[in-house]
Scaffold this active site. Structure first.
Site: not given
Ligand code: AMP
Length: 193
Positions: A13, A88, A127, A139, A150
């Site tokens: 994405k 999400r 990554r 990260r 996740r």
């Molecule tokens: P991402 O970078 O999108 O993989 O997000 C990293 C982490 O941020 C996720 O594993 C969640 O802990 C948190 N997070 C990001 N976006 C959301 C969302 N829309 N709702 C809840 N938690 C989120």
């Protein structure tokens, strides 16, 4: 255009969002990036979110809905935006729908990235290695153990969004296992630009 990119972590994405930013001239709104920035800055939201993110769980709907509500009010998002990692949960999607309705705005498309979950752990490990090779900080949640949590969060809380948007006639899918450039072409075809 207002676009949602849907798919599990590691589906591509973010990669496609960056290309869309260039092509469409609208910003990528990644709640993950915004939350990481809040953690780094030590804001109250960051302090609340840190432990949850580190273990791979989802941050509360209230927090992320609040972040997005503020962000789409900013000048650069007035022409449109690409949502990467939001919504999400169905509750987030519903809150977002109300937000748009209140402002008289419409969503143009929800693009779901279909991927083979077995390939995702490898992508995440890759990554992390690439990030490290660039001398950047990896990260904390990009490791196989946290990744399992996740992916679980995705399966149980996010995957129902496919049916949610399908029901609204908004859902389009791309094969996220194709090479990056081919996925870009597929997304372009879906959006018509
Ligand atoms: P991402 O970078 O999108 O993989 O997000 C990293 C982490 O941020 C996720 O594993 C969640 O802990 C948190 N997070 C990001 N976006 C959301 C969302 N829309 N709702 C809840 N938690 C989120």
């Amino acid at each position: 255009m207002r676009i949602i990119l849907l798919g599990p972590p590691g589906a591509g994405k973010g990669t496609q969002a960056v290309r869309l930013v260039e092509r469409l001239g609208i910003p990528q709104l990644s709640t993950g990036d915004m939350l990481r920035a809040a953690v780094a800055a030590g804001t109250p939201v960051g302090l609340k979110a840190k432990a949850v993110m580190d273990r791979g769980d989802l941050v509360s709907d209230d927090i992320v809905v609040g972040i997005i509500a503020d962000r789409i009010e900013e000048a650069d998002a007035k022409k449109g935006f690409i949502l990467d990692g939001f919504p999400r949960t169905v509750a987030q999607a519903e809150a977002f729908d109300s937000m748009l309705a209140e402002k008289g705005l419409k969503l143009d498309a929800v693009v779901e990235f279909k991927v083979d979950e077995n390939a995702l752990v490898e992508r995440i490990v890759k990554r992390a290695k690439e990030t490290e090779a660039r001398g950047e900080q990896v990260r904390k949640d990009d490791n196989p153990e946290v990744f399992k949590t996740r992916l679980d969060a995705y399966r149980t809380q996010t995957a129902p969004l496919s049916a949610y948007y399908q029901g609204k006639g908004m859902l389009k899918t791309v094969d996220g296992m194709e090479p990056i450039d081919d996925v870009t072409v597929a997304v372009k075809e879906i959006l018509g630009r």
